[in-house]
Motif scaffolding. Structure first.
Motif, PDB file in Angstrom:
ATOM      1  N   ALA A  35       0.859  -1.315   0.152  1.00  0.00           N
ATOM      2  CA  ALA A  35      -0.061  -0.040   0.127  1.00  0.00           C
ATOM      3  C   ALA A  35       0.711   1.260   0.020  1.00  0.00           C
ATOM      4  CB  ALA A  35      -0.904   0.035   1.210  1.00  0.00           C
ATOM      5  N   LEU A  36       0.600   2.087  -0.724  1.00  0.00           N
ATOM      6  CA  LEU A  36       0.915   3.607  -0.916  1.00  0.00           C
ATOM      7  C   LEU A  36       0.012   4.499  -0.518  1.00  0.00           C
ATOM      8  CD1 LEU A  36       3.777   5.195  -1.515  1.00  0.00           C
ATOM      9  CD2 LEU A  36       2.787   5.454  -3.799  1.00  0.00           C
ATOM     10  N   VAL A  37       0.138   5.022   0.958  1.00  0.00           N
ATOM     11  CA  VAL A  37      -0.644   5.822   1.521  1.00  0.00           C
ATOM     12  C   VAL A  37      -0.318   7.157   1.915  1.00  0.00           C
ATOM     13  CG1 VAL A  37      -1.704   3.811   2.676  1.00  0.00           C
ATOM     14  CG2 VAL A  37      -0.210   5.001   3.930  1.00  0.00           C
ATOM     15  N   LYS A  44       1.170  10.260  -4.381  1.00  0.00           N
ATOM     16  CA  LYS A  44       0.677   8.794  -4.690  1.00  0.00           C
ATOM     17  C   LYS A  44       0.449   8.458  -5.993  1.00  0.00           C
ATOM     18  CE  LYS A  44      -3.024   8.658  -1.630  1.00  0.00           C
ATOM     19  NZ  LYS A  44      -3.179  10.150  -1.614  1.00  0.00           N
ATOM     20  N   SER A  45      -0.631   8.971  -6.556  1.00  0.00           N
ATOM     21  CA  SER A  45      -0.994   8.660  -7.748  1.00  0.00           C
ATOM     22  C   SER A  45       0.062   8.977  -8.989  1.00  0.00           C
ATOM     23  CB  SER A  45      -2.460   9.464  -8.333  1.00  0.00           C
ATOM     24  OG  SER A  45      -3.279   9.222  -7.433  1.00  0.00           O
ATOM     25  N   VAL A  46       0.852   9.982  -8.821  1.00  0.00           N
ATOM     26  CA  VAL A  46       1.835  10.227  -9.588  1.00  0.00           C
ATOM     27  C   VAL A  46       2.938   9.281  -9.551  1.00  0.00           C
ATOM     28  CG1 VAL A  46       3.743  12.039 -10.125  1.00  0.00           C
ATOM     29  CG2 VAL A  46       1.544  12.936  -9.788  1.00  0.00           C
ATOM     30  N   THR A  47       3.115   8.804  -8.491  1.00  0.00           N
ATOM     31  CA  THR A  47       4.144   7.458  -8.469  1.00  0.00           C
ATOM     32  C   THR A  47       3.477   6.448  -9.213  1.00  0.00           C
ATOM     33  OG1 THR A  47       4.971   8.086  -6.121  1.00  0.00           O
ATOM     34  CG2 THR A  47       5.392   6.177  -6.650  1.00  0.00           C
ATOM     35  N   ALA A  48       2.410   6.202  -9.022  1.00  0.00           N
ATOM     36  CA  ALA A  48       1.810   4.873  -9.828  1.00  0.00           C
ATOM     37  C   ALA A  48       1.771   5.412 -11.350  1.00  0.00           C
ATOM     38  CB  ALA A  48       0.556   4.674  -9.523  1.00  0.00           C
ATOM     39  N   LEU A  49       1.614   6.345 -11.867  1.00  0.00           N
ATOM     40  CA  LEU A  49       1.488   6.771 -13.297  1.00  0.00           C
ATOM     41  C   LEU A  49       3.101   6.680 -13.793  1.00  0.00           C
ATOM     42  CD1 LEU A  49      -0.959   9.740 -13.235  1.00  0.00           C
ATOM     43  CD2 LEU A  49      -1.449   7.494 -14.190  1.00  0.00           C
ATOM     44  N   ALA A  50       4.068   7.216 -12.967  1.00  0.00           N
ATOM     45  CA  ALA A  50       5.205   7.137 -13.276  1.00  0.00           C
ATOM     46  C   ALA A  50       5.746   5.505 -13.561  1.00  0.00           C
ATOM     47  CB  ALA A  50       6.386   7.724 -12.439  1.00  0.00           C
ATOM     48  N   VAL A  51       5.205   4.857 -12.601  1.00  0.00           N
ATOM     49  CA  VAL A  51       5.718   3.376 -13.034  1.00  0.00           C
ATOM     50  C   VAL A  51       5.000   3.117 -14.328  1.00  0.00           C
ATOM     51  CG1 VAL A  51       5.623   1.213 -11.845  1.00  0.00           C
ATOM     52  CG2 VAL A  51       6.017   3.116 -10.546  1.00  0.00           C
ATOM     53  N   LEU A 203       0.544 -12.428  -7.825  1.00  0.00           N
ATOM     54  CA  LEU A 203       0.719 -11.152  -8.457  1.00  0.00           C
ATOM     55  C   LEU A 203       1.060 -10.124  -7.360  1.00  0.00           C
ATOM     56  CD1 LEU A 203      -0.347  -9.171 -10.838  1.00  0.00           C
ATOM     57  CD2 LEU A 203      -2.268  -9.020  -9.586  1.00  0.00           C
ATOM     58  N   GLY A 204       1.794  -9.283  -7.752  1.00  0.00           N
ATOM     59  CA  GLY A 204       2.159  -8.086  -6.876  1.00  0.00           C
ATOM     60  C   GLY A 204       1.307  -6.910  -7.082  1.00  0.00           C
ATOM     61  N   ILE A 205       0.752  -6.361  -6.112  1.00  0.00           N
ATOM     62  CA  ILE A 205      -0.074  -5.152  -6.068  1.00  0.00           C
ATOM     63  C   ILE A 205       0.628  -3.822  -5.490  1.00  0.00           C
ATOM     64  CG2 ILE A 205      -2.489  -4.323  -5.722  1.00  0.00           C
ATOM     65  CD1 ILE A 205      -3.560  -7.030  -5.732  1.00  0.00           C
ATOM     66  N   LEU A 206       0.598  -2.837  -6.160  1.00  0.00           N
ATOM     67  CA  LEU A 206       0.919  -1.440  -5.798  1.00  0.00           C
ATOM     68  C   LEU A 206      -0.473  -0.797  -5.521  1.00  0.00           C
ATOM     69  CD1 LEU A 206       2.790   0.483  -4.411  1.00  0.00           C
ATOM     70  CD2 LEU A 206       3.154   1.481  -7.021  1.00  0.00           C
ATOM     71  N   PHE A 207      -0.863  -0.644  -4.292  1.00  0.00           N
ATOM     72  CA  PHE A 207      -2.433  -0.253  -3.814  1.00  0.00           C
ATOM     73  C   PHE A 207      -2.213   1.179  -3.398  1.00  0.00           C
ATOM     74  CE2 PHE A 207      -6.119   0.167  -1.453  1.00  0.00           C
ATOM     75  CZ  PHE A 207      -7.358  -0.455  -2.334  1.00  0.00           C
ATOM     76  N   ILE A 208      -2.796   2.136  -4.010  1.00  0.00           N
ATOM     77  CA  ILE A 208      -2.786   3.520  -3.649  1.00  0.00           C
ATOM     78  C   ILE A 208      -4.093   3.977  -2.997  1.00  0.00           C
ATOM     79  CG2 ILE A 208      -2.518   5.764  -4.692  1.00  0.00           C
ATOM     80  CD1 ILE A 208      -0.348   4.040  -5.580  1.00  0.00           C
ATOM     81  N   SER A 209      -4.053   4.344  -1.858  1.00  0.00           N
ATOM     82  CA  SER A 209      -5.177   4.494  -1.238  1.00  0.00           C
ATOM     83  C   SER A 209      -4.914   5.612   0.173  1.00  0.00           C
ATOM     84  CB  SER A 209      -5.672   3.450  -0.416  1.00  0.00           C
ATOM     85  OG  SER A 209      -6.936   3.620   0.298  1.00  0.00           O
ATOM     86  N   HIS A 210      -5.867   6.266   0.490  1.00  0.00           N
ATOM     87  CA  HIS A 210      -5.853   7.195   1.679  1.00  0.00           C
ATOM     88  C   HIS A 210      -6.668   6.328   2.903  1.00  0.00           C
ATOM     89  CE1 HIS A 210      -9.545   8.517  -0.186  1.00  0.00           C
ATOM     90  NE2 HIS A 210      -9.900   8.782   0.743  1.00  0.00           N
ATOM     91  N   CYS A 219      -3.559  -5.326   2.122  1.00  0.00           N
ATOM     92  CA  CYS A 219      -2.200  -5.522   1.778  1.00  0.00           C
ATOM     93  C   CYS A 219      -1.308  -6.179   3.023  1.00  0.00           C
ATOM     94  CB  CYS A 219      -1.463  -4.112   1.679  1.00  0.00           C
ATOM     95  SG  CYS A 219      -2.395  -3.202   0.315  1.00  0.00           S
ATOM     96  N   THR A 220       0.004  -6.555   2.579  1.00  0.00           N
ATOM     97  CA  THR A 220       0.995  -7.263   3.600  1.00  0.00           C
ATOM     98  C   THR A 220       1.805  -6.132   3.808  1.00  0.00           C
ATOM     99  OG1 THR A 220       2.231  -7.575   1.600  1.00  0.00           O
ATOM    100  CG2 THR A 220       0.622  -9.512   2.332  1.00  0.00           C
ATOM    101  N   HIS A 221       2.143  -5.155   3.219  1.00  0.00           N
ATOM    102  CA  HIS A 221       3.267  -4.008   3.273  1.00  0.00           C
ATOM    103  C   HIS A 221       2.509  -2.698   3.211  1.00  0.00           C
ATOM    104  CE1 HIS A 221       5.488  -7.976   3.131  1.00  0.00           C
ATOM    105  NE2 HIS A 221       6.475  -7.064   3.745  1.00  0.00           N
ATOM    106  N   VAL A 222       3.299  -1.622   3.666  1.00  0.00           N
ATOM    107  CA  VAL A 222       2.735  -0.266   3.450  1.00  0.00           C
ATOM    108  C   VAL A 222       3.689   0.633   3.391  1.00  0.00           C
ATOM    109  CG1 VAL A 222       2.383   0.143   5.827  1.00  0.00           C
ATOM    110  CG2 VAL A 222       1.055   1.474   4.649  1.00  0.00           C
ATOM    111  N   ALA A 223       3.830   1.488   2.614  1.00  0.00           N
ATOM    112  CA  ALA A 223       4.937   2.625   2.455  1.00  0.00           C
ATOM    113  C   ALA A 223       3.943   3.868   2.519  1.00  0.00           C
ATOM    114  CB  ALA A 223       5.638   2.560   1.357  1.00  0.00           C
ATOM    115  N   VAL A 224       4.778   4.882   3.699  1.00  0.00           N
ATOM    116  CA  VAL A 224       3.772   6.288   3.733  1.00  0.00           C
ATOM    117  C   VAL A 224       4.503   7.328   3.153  1.00  0.00           C
ATOM    118  CG1 VAL A 224       3.273   7.894   5.693  1.00  0.00           C
ATOM    119  CG2 VAL A 224       3.216   5.207   6.172  1.00  0.00           C
ATOM    120  N   ILE A 225       3.856   7.781   2.316  1.00  0.00           N
ATOM    121  CA  ILE A 225       4.497   9.012   1.553  1.00  0.00           C
ATOM    122  C   ILE A 225       3.850  10.296   2.259  1.00  0.00           C
ATOM    123  CG2 ILE A 225       2.534   8.741  -0.299  1.00  0.00           C
ATOM    124  CD1 ILE A 225       4.661   9.666  -2.393  1.00  0.00           C
ATOM    125  N   HIS A 226       4.848  11.308   2.207  1.00  0.00           N
ATOM    126  CA  HIS A 226       4.503  12.595   2.598  1.00  0.00           C
ATOM    127  C   HIS A 226       5.126  13.534   1.910  1.00  0.00           C
ATOM    128  CE1 HIS A 226       3.395  15.873   5.387  1.00  0.00           C
ATOM    129  NE2 HIS A 226       4.472  15.908   5.855  1.00  0.00           N
TER     130      HIS A 226
END
Length: 263
Positions: A35-37, A44-51, A203-210, A219-226
């Motif tokens: 999860a990218l929260v 968050k979304s810009v990171t996914a769009l870049a990937v 399957l790996g999932i990068l899940f963007i959410s607030h 999710c199994t893991h989480v990354a906090v973006i600020h």
């Protein structure tokens, strides 16, 4: 599987420059549900769009590395990147009604990626589309195949988007707030579906959410973006129960509980 290193991203509007990502680092192993929260505007979304390679390179200045199975996606020319997009990396968005073509039958949109990346016959593409539609629990696949997006419910449209992303059996799925526009019951069904498909296919999932409640269920893991930087990451229970960063602590403290709702 995915290693983002020192990613900087800025947008230019005439003489004004907006810095969105400021040296972002993120690591994902194969089969991981990350999860990218963070709050709105955190990147968050810009990171996914870049990937996904969906940012216009003329309007965005990007530096750093986005390594997908060791391949730096930022160094790939467009035609080579296109071979990875859709086939090895799939993406689903928040509002499927704006992603689906209103003039095209649902079944044809689900199998469209097969037309781009394979030499399958029309009959083979249809058969695989119907099989995937059944896997994502779309009702009456034969009939739904012939329908247009406006003839489906919101939950069914999101399932159709998931089917389109899954049909090429990708290794990574980028999910940008895919449950936000859905009611709570349908949201829970979509989360269960994503978890089941992830476990079934590795399957790996990068899940963007607030929505941290949803994140914890999937999710199994989480990354906090600020402010464009990852301030904390790790296994989800470790981060939720023992947050180290002050921003993470404030973010988790803001999760609504029954007591808070009662007050």
């Amino acid at each position: 599987m995915l290693d983002i290193k020192n990613l900087h991203l800025s947008f230019h509007d005439h003489d004004e420059t907006t810095h969105v990502l400021r040296g972002l680092n993120l690591h994902m192993d194969a089969g991981e549900r990350m999860a990218l929260v963070g709050e709105s505007g955190s990147g968050k979304s810009v990171t996914a769009l870049a990937v996904a390679g969906l940012l216009q390179r003329r309007s965005a200045e990007i530096s750093g590395q986005i390594l997908f199975e060791g391949r730096d996606l930022l160094q790939y020319p467009r035609d080579e990147l296109r071979k990875i997009q859709g086939r090895e990396i799939g993406m689903i968005f928040q509002e499927p009604m704006t992603s689906l073509n209103p003039l095209m039958k649902v079944g044809h949109q689900i199998e469209e990626v097969l037309s781009i990346h394979t030499d399958m016959s029309a009959a083979e593409k249809r058969a695989l589309a119907l099989e995937v539609m059944e896997q994502v629990d779309l009702p009456e696949p034969e009939r739904t195949y012939e329908k247009y997006p406006h003839q489906l419910s919101g939950g069914q449209r999101q399932r159709a988007m998931i089917a389109a992303a899954f049909i090429s059996n990708p290794k990574l799925l980028l999910a940008d707030e895919p449950t936000t526009a859905l009611d709570v019951t349908v949201q829970a069904q979509i989360i269960d579906l994503l978890r089941r498909l992830s476990e079934m296919r590795g399957l790996g999932i990068l899940f963007i959410s607030h929505d941290l409640h949803v994140v914890r269920k999937l999710c199994t893991h989480v990354a906090v973006i600020h402010k464009g930087v990852i301030v904390e990451s790790g296994e989800i229970e470790q981060v939720f129960n023992h947050p180290q960063d002050d921003y993470t602590r404030r973010l988790i403290a803001a999760i609504p509980t029954r007591e808070k709702r009662k007050r």
